[in-house]
Design a protein around this motif. Structure first.
Motif, PDB file in Angstrom:
ATOM      1  N   ALA A 262      -9.562  -2.452  -9.312  1.00  0.00           N
ATOM      2  CA  ALA A 262      -8.960  -1.490  -8.388  1.00  0.00           C
ATOM      3  C   ALA A 262      -9.985  -0.990  -7.380  1.00  0.00           C
ATOM      4  O   ALA A 262      -9.681  -0.863  -6.176  1.00  0.00           O
ATOM      5  CB  ALA A 262      -8.369  -0.325  -9.166  1.00  0.00           C
ATOM      6  N   VAL A 263     -11.203  -0.708  -7.834  1.00  0.00           N
ATOM      7  CA  VAL A 263     -12.252  -0.259  -6.916  1.00  0.00           C
ATOM      8  C   VAL A 263     -12.566  -1.353  -5.907  1.00  0.00           C
ATOM      9  O   VAL A 263     -12.690  -1.097  -4.698  1.00  0.00           O
ATOM     10  CB  VAL A 263     -13.512   0.156  -7.701  1.00  0.00           C
ATOM     11  N   ARG A 264     -12.693  -2.588  -6.366  1.00  0.00           N
ATOM     12  CA  ARG A 264     -12.947  -3.705  -5.454  1.00  0.00           C
ATOM     13  C   ARG A 264     -11.826  -3.830  -4.426  1.00  0.00           C
ATOM     14  O   ARG A 264     -12.085  -4.036  -3.225  1.00  0.00           O
ATOM     15  CB  ARG A 264     -13.075  -5.013  -6.236  1.00  0.00           C
ATOM     16  N   ALA A 265     -10.593  -3.711  -4.879  1.00  0.00           N
ATOM     17  CA  ALA A 265      -9.455  -3.854  -3.966  1.00  0.00           C
ATOM     18  C   ALA A 265      -9.435  -2.745  -2.919  1.00  0.00           C
ATOM     19  O   ALA A 265      -9.203  -3.004  -1.728  1.00  0.00           O
ATOM     20  CB  ALA A 265      -8.151  -3.857  -4.763  1.00  0.00           C
ATOM     21  N   LEU A 266      -9.701  -1.521  -3.336  1.00  0.00           N
ATOM     22  CA  LEU A 266      -9.656  -0.398  -2.393  1.00  0.00           C
ATOM     23  C   LEU A 266     -10.812  -0.460  -1.404  1.00  0.00           C
ATOM     24  O   LEU A 266     -10.647  -0.102  -0.232  1.00  0.00           O
ATOM     25  CB  LEU A 266      -9.684   0.919  -3.161  1.00  0.00           C
ATOM     26  N   CYS A 267     -11.984  -0.906  -1.865  1.00  0.00           N
ATOM     27  CA  CYS A 267     -13.114  -1.044  -0.949  1.00  0.00           C
ATOM     28  C   CYS A 267     -12.854  -2.134   0.083  1.00  0.00           C
ATOM     29  O   CYS A 267     -13.318  -2.046   1.224  1.00  0.00           O
ATOM     30  CB  CYS A 267     -14.393  -1.343  -1.727  1.00  0.00           C
ATOM     31  N   ASP A 271      -7.620   0.654   4.498  1.00  0.00           N
ATOM     32  CA  ASP A 271      -6.355   1.221   4.972  1.00  0.00           C
ATOM     33  C   ASP A 271      -5.480   1.644   3.799  1.00  0.00           C
ATOM     34  O   ASP A 271      -4.777   2.676   3.874  1.00  0.00           O
ATOM     35  CB  ASP A 271      -5.611   0.216   5.850  1.00  0.00           C
ATOM     36  N   GLN A 272      -5.527   0.897   2.705  1.00  0.00           N
ATOM     37  CA  GLN A 272      -4.742   1.249   1.531  1.00  0.00           C
ATOM     38  C   GLN A 272      -5.333   2.474   0.832  1.00  0.00           C
ATOM     39  O   GLN A 272      -4.595   3.349   0.364  1.00  0.00           O
ATOM     40  CB  GLN A 272      -4.688   0.064   0.564  1.00  0.00           C
ATOM     41  N   LEU A 273      -6.650   2.552   0.780  1.00  0.00           N
ATOM     42  CA  LEU A 273      -7.301   3.740   0.233  1.00  0.00           C
ATOM     43  C   LEU A 273      -6.934   4.968   1.056  1.00  0.00           C
ATOM     44  O   LEU A 273      -6.652   6.040   0.499  1.00  0.00           O
ATOM     45  CB  LEU A 273      -8.818   3.544   0.217  1.00  0.00           C
ATOM     46  N   ALA A 274      -6.898   4.818   2.376  1.00  0.00           N
ATOM     47  CA  ALA A 274      -6.551   5.942   3.247  1.00  0.00           C
ATOM     48  C   ALA A 274      -5.133   6.447   2.957  1.00  0.00           C
ATOM     49  O   ALA A 274      -4.886   7.658   2.960  1.00  0.00           O
ATOM     50  CB  ALA A 274      -6.681   5.539   4.710  1.00  0.00           C
ATOM     51  N   LEU A 275      -4.196   5.533   2.692  1.00  0.00           N
ATOM     52  CA  LEU A 275      -2.830   5.946   2.372  1.00  0.00           C
ATOM     53  C   LEU A 275      -2.801   6.847   1.149  1.00  0.00           C
ATOM     54  O   LEU A 275      -2.062   7.835   1.102  1.00  0.00           O
ATOM     55  CB  LEU A 275      -1.956   4.717   2.134  1.00  0.00           C
ATOM     56  N   VAL A 276      -3.608   6.509   0.153  1.00  0.00           N
ATOM     57  CA  VAL A 276      -3.630   7.313  -1.072  1.00  0.00           C
ATOM     58  C   VAL A 276      -4.300   8.656  -0.819  1.00  0.00           C
ATOM     59  O   VAL A 276      -3.790   9.706  -1.222  1.00  0.00           O
ATOM     60  CB  VAL A 276      -4.348   6.551  -2.204  1.00  0.00           C
ATOM     61  N   LEU A 277      -5.433   8.638  -0.143  1.00  0.00           N
ATOM     62  CA  LEU A 277      -6.145   9.884   0.127  1.00  0.00           C
ATOM     63  C   LEU A 277      -5.324  10.824   1.019  1.00  0.00           C
ATOM     64  O   LEU A 277      -5.480  12.043   0.950  1.00  0.00           O
ATOM     65  CB  LEU A 277      -7.496   9.584   0.779  1.00  0.00           C
ATOM     66  N   GLU A 278      -4.433  10.249   1.839  1.00  0.00           N
ATOM     67  CA  GLU A 278      -3.567  11.054   2.705  1.00  0.00           C
ATOM     68  C   GLU A 278      -2.272  11.469   2.014  1.00  0.00           C
ATOM     69  O   GLU A 278      -1.425  12.137   2.610  1.00  0.00           O
ATOM     70  CB  GLU A 278      -3.231  10.270   3.973  1.00  0.00           C
ATOM     71  N   GLY A 279      -2.098  11.059   0.753  1.00  0.00           N
ATOM     72  CA  GLY A 279      -0.904  11.438   0.006  1.00  0.00           C
ATOM     73  C   GLY A 279       0.319  10.595   0.302  1.00  0.00           C
ATOM     74  O   GLY A 279       1.432  10.949  -0.097  1.00  0.00           O
ATOM     75  N   LYS A 280       0.137   9.439   0.969  1.00  0.00           N
ATOM     76  CA  LYS A 280       1.258   8.569   1.299  1.00  0.00           C
ATOM     77  C   LYS A 280       1.539   7.535   0.218  1.00  0.00           C
ATOM     78  O   LYS A 280       2.505   6.774   0.312  1.00  0.00           O
ATOM     79  CB  LYS A 280       1.001   7.876   2.642  1.00  0.00           C
ATOM     80  N   ALA A 281       0.678   7.485  -0.777  1.00  0.00           N
ATOM     81  CA  ALA A 281       0.872   6.659  -1.972  1.00  0.00           C
ATOM     82  C   ALA A 281       0.124   7.366  -3.090  1.00  0.00           C
ATOM     83  O   ALA A 281      -0.695   8.260  -2.849  1.00  0.00           O
ATOM     84  CB  ALA A 281       0.350   5.246  -1.766  1.00  0.00           C
TER      85      ALA A 281
END
Length: 420
Positions: A262-267, A271-281
């Motif tokens: 998961a860490v490798r994928a988010l790094c 853009d996907q990490l940003a969605l989570v940090l912004e509360g969109k996922a």
């Protein structure tokens, strides 16, 4: 008029060194949802690669887990020191069927219900905070600001949790990881290496069980020792050791890989990490999409058809050892759509992956793995939102395994890319 019958597709010879499975999976899956393979040692087998075929196979009533249904294992065809015998010879709920499976699963199932696991949240959060402190210190002490996330975080978190549940003293935990990796995950080992590791692992688990017999505690091992079924029977010593081994391996190796992947994928997908940090996922979305897109287990042994079994247009002969191709099913375009190779935390239906199995052998520890991974990822990226890989993804050393699917080291910069 002549007719031409195409030659049968040759069986794929499995590379014991493993590596990233996705290109291989795609090539084999293009031929069909089931493939003939040759395991190390020249042992013929099959792997189920398509999502629908694997779902059917995992819950099929004519598919067994007990190795007595594999004639070649029992008639002398396969050598006694064949390394992959460990998957067939182990005694526990993961190699049992019917009433035996229900009896063994019932002894541990209550410890892993969603309600019981939720009670572990404070302890998991406490461990997570301590380990993030350790990760930060290790990076601060390195001239390049780099620390190995697996060593300092992804491994000790699930290892400490499962060992605390089992009542395993801290001094045994490092060696247990080394042994379980050699016995279960690595597939490029020699027969002598595996046999030596199996003997040491059984001896060490026996030592741990003896300590709990002498001084029972509020732990799962003590409970397993004390448990009796309705007829007053206890677990045999082999069943106890087999259950403990299963809990240890499934309780940390898979979650270690899940967090790492998961860490490798988010790094790699900021853009996907940003969605989570912004509360969109959600972090749960990340966990499910990782389990689908790059699951912690690639091809897992063994199940055995108890009759000739038609599956996905292929007939798997009775008694064939079959591996479950979890990473292949996760990227099956026929089920997940033409963009199945894309990591997307907002993907509808991502949770319909099969990484925890299907049917009566569905992973009993799934609630714990989910809780650990969601807590780990949320706290990691909240504490270190700029965390990034310290080397290119392609340079990360892979596990030498066709069973486990991850890397063996994950150097990261918690503070983000190095500033020049």
């Amino acid at each position: 008029m002549s007719t031409h019958t195409p030659a049968p597709t040759p069986a794929h010879v499995v590379d014991p060194a493993g590596g990233c499975p996705h290109a291989l999976n795609a090539g084999l899956r293009a031929r069909g949802p089931v493939a003939d393979i040759v395991l190390p040692g020249g042992v013929p087998a099959a792997v189920v690669l398509g999502h629908d075929a694997l779902k059917e196979f995992l819950s099929h009533p004519d598919v067994a887990k007990d190795a007595r249904h594999w004639p070649a294992l029992n008639d002398g065809t396969i050598p006694a020191d064949w390394p992959l015998r460990v998957f067939a010879n182990a005694q526990g709920m993961h190699t049992a069927d019917g009433a035996d499976h229900r009896r063994l699963r019932s002894l541990v199932g209550n410890a892993f219900t969603t309600r019981q696991v939720e009670r572990l949240r404070p302890r998991i959060e406490e461990l997570t905070a301590c380990l993030l402190d350790d990760l930060g210190r290790a990076a601060a002490e390195d001239p390049d600001g780099v620390a190995d996330l697996r060593t300092h975080f992804a491994l000790p978190l699930p290892m400490n949790v499962i060992c605390e549940l089992l009542g395993v003293d801290p001094e045994h935990r490092g060696r247990l990881h080394d042994l379980t990796y050699t016995v279960i995950i690595a597939t490029d080992t020699t027969p002598a290496e595996v046999m030596a590791a199996v003997r040491e692992l059984v001896e060490l688990l026996g030592t741990i069980a003896a300590a709990r017999r002498a001084a029972p505690g509020d732990d799962l091992t003590s409970a397993l020792i004390a448990a009796r079924d309705d007829d007053g029977d206890r677990l045999s010593e082999a069943e106890l050791i087999g259950t403990m081994r299963l809990m240890l391996v499934a309780g940390h190796e898979t979650t270690l890989n899940l967090i790492s992947n998961a860490v490798r994928a988010l790094c790699a997908h900021r853009d996907q990490l940003a969605l989570v940090l912004e509360g969109k996922a959600t972090w749960s979305d990340v966990v499910d999409e990782t389990l689908r897109w790059d699951g912690p287990v690639s091809w897992f042994p063994f199940r055995y058809p108890t009759r000739d079994l038609a599956l996905g247009g292929t007939v798997i002969p009775r008694g064939t050892p079959v591996l479950a191709g979890y990473t292949a099913a996760g990227r099956d375009e026929a089920f997940h759509g033409p963009d199945a190779d894309r990591f997307d935390v907002t993907r509808p239906g991502a949770a319909r992956h099969l990484s925890f199995g299907q049917g009566v052998h569905y992973c009993v520890g799934a609630p714990l793995a989910r809780l650990e991974a969601t807590i780990a990822l949320e706290h990691l990226f909240t504490r270190f939102p700029d965390l990034d890989l310290a080397v290119p993804e392609t340079e990360l050393p892979r596990q030498r395994s066709f069973i486990g699917n991850s890397v063996v080291a994950l150097p990261v910069r918690p503070a983000g890319p190095a500033r020049r």
